[in-house]
Design an enzyme around this catalytic site. Structure first.
Site, PDB file in Angstrom:
ATOM      1  N   ASP A  27       1.629 -40.153  26.014  1.00 57.43           N
ATOM      2  CA  ASP A  27       3.004 -40.369  25.553  1.00 57.43           C
ATOM      3  C   ASP A  27       3.030 -40.728  24.074  1.00 57.43           C
ATOM      4  OD1 ASP A  27       5.741 -40.571  25.735  1.00 57.43           O
ATOM      5  OD2 ASP A  27       5.742 -42.535  26.676  1.00 57.43           O
ATOM      6  N   CYS A 250       9.808 -39.090  23.018  1.00 57.44           N
ATOM      7  CA  CYS A 250       9.968 -38.019  23.995  1.00 57.44           C
ATOM      8  C   CYS A 250      10.381 -36.747  23.273  1.00 57.44           C
ATOM      9  CB  CYS A 250      11.010 -38.393  25.051  1.00 57.44           C
ATOM     10  SG  CYS A 250      11.334 -37.065  26.227  1.00 57.44           S
TER      11      CYS A 250
END
Length: 315
Positions: A27, A250
């Protein structure tokens, strides 16, 4: 480097120990525009493990077209020793095939609490996503792998605005009912506040989901990640997703800035007398090194405070 540690003032009601689920290599790096060389990723993972992080999520088997940064997933897993607790993200059965072929036995799926993000991130409706995940989870479990579930947009959605608590609970329950061992609640765009965290956790408990099945995943867009983590800690949550150096975002939600920095979380937990098993000196040195590789300073407050005496290429 010798770290000045916070004074410890422990509240008896807090958990004695928590698990930090390190997401930096996946991430944290997935939104980097410049491709990070695979050997740098491998060293990043090795340094994180050496710093005592018990779980390090290594990569994702999404299609390279969607996340080019992680196109080297197979190559990376030939370099690192992933026989321990080193999960990978899989979006569907094809991703699972690739993970199983690489010998992975810890995988994660990622769902959405909202219709719009499900469409944008998964090309499925909110309801269709669960049908897509079902065979993936079933096959993974049959192959002896365990499956973690992420649910995104738990606290707010950039297209839909506020997200109803019951909608989040329904999303999470359906993922857990597939057979996932843990559900990570994601504040994807960082709009959550401490009271909101408590209300959502209470709603899960009221629906029969205990705290030990839940983890939290906070972004620091509005500077609330640590406060939110403290609220979750007071509630009894014992698994926290975090990213070394505060890296991350994201690729499908541009308002999602960096993750909760692992160093900042460890500093707070140290002051509260909550054990993590993490060597903060080694972790700070790792983030200083990675900042040097990326060519910019770390957004972590603790790394900025403690890392000035660390050479970027040092140990």
């Amino acid at each position: 480097m010798s770290t000045t540690l916070p004074a410890v003032h422990r509240a008896p009601a807090l958990p004695e120990r928590v698990t930090i689920y390190e997401v930096g290599p996946r991430d944290g790096l997935q939104n980097e525009k410049a491709i990070v060389p695979v050997h740098v990723k491998a060293e990043f993972i090795a340094r994180l493990e050496a710093a005592g992080l018990p779980v390090v999520e290594a990569t994702s088997f999404v299609h390279p077209r969607w996340v080019p940064q992680l196109a080297d997933a197979e190559e990376l897993l030939t370099i690192v020793d992933h026989r321990g607790t080193m999960p990978v993200l899989v979006p569907n059965e094809r991703g699972l095939d690739r993970a199983l072929e690489a010998g992975v036995r810890h995988v994660a799926i990622f769902g959405s609490a909202t219709e719009t993000f499900a469409q944008r991130n998964l090309n499925r409706s909110w309801d269709e996503q669960f049908a897509m995940f079902e065979p993936t989870v079933k096959r993974a479990l049959a192959e002896g792998a365990d499956v973690r579930a992420y649910v995104s947009m738990c606290f707010g959605d950039p297209w839909e605005g506020a997200v109803d608590l019951q909608r989040v609970v329904d999303s999470g329950r359906r993922l857990l009912d597939l057979g996932c061992y843990q559900l990570s609640l994601g504040d994807t765009i960082g709009v959550g506040t401490a009271g909101h965290v408590t209300a959502l956790l209470d709603a899960f408990n009221a629906a029969g989901v205990p705290d030990d099945l839940l983890a939290v995943h906070f972004h620091d867009t509005y500077g609330q990640a640590l406060a939110n983590a403290h609220a979750a800690l007071e509630h009894g949550i014992t698994t926290y997703d975090a990213s070394a150096g505060g890296l991350g975002g994201c690729p499908y939600a541009k308002s999602a800035t960096g993750n909760l920095a692992t160093e900042d979380l460890v500093w707070m937990l140290r002051g509260l007398g909550v054990e993590t098993g993490v060597d903060l000196d080694a972790l700070v040195a790792t983030s200083v090194w990675m900042a040097g590789e990326l060519g910019r300073p770390s957004p972590s407050a603790v790394v900025r405070a403690l890392g000035s005496s660390v050479e970027p290429g040092g140990d």
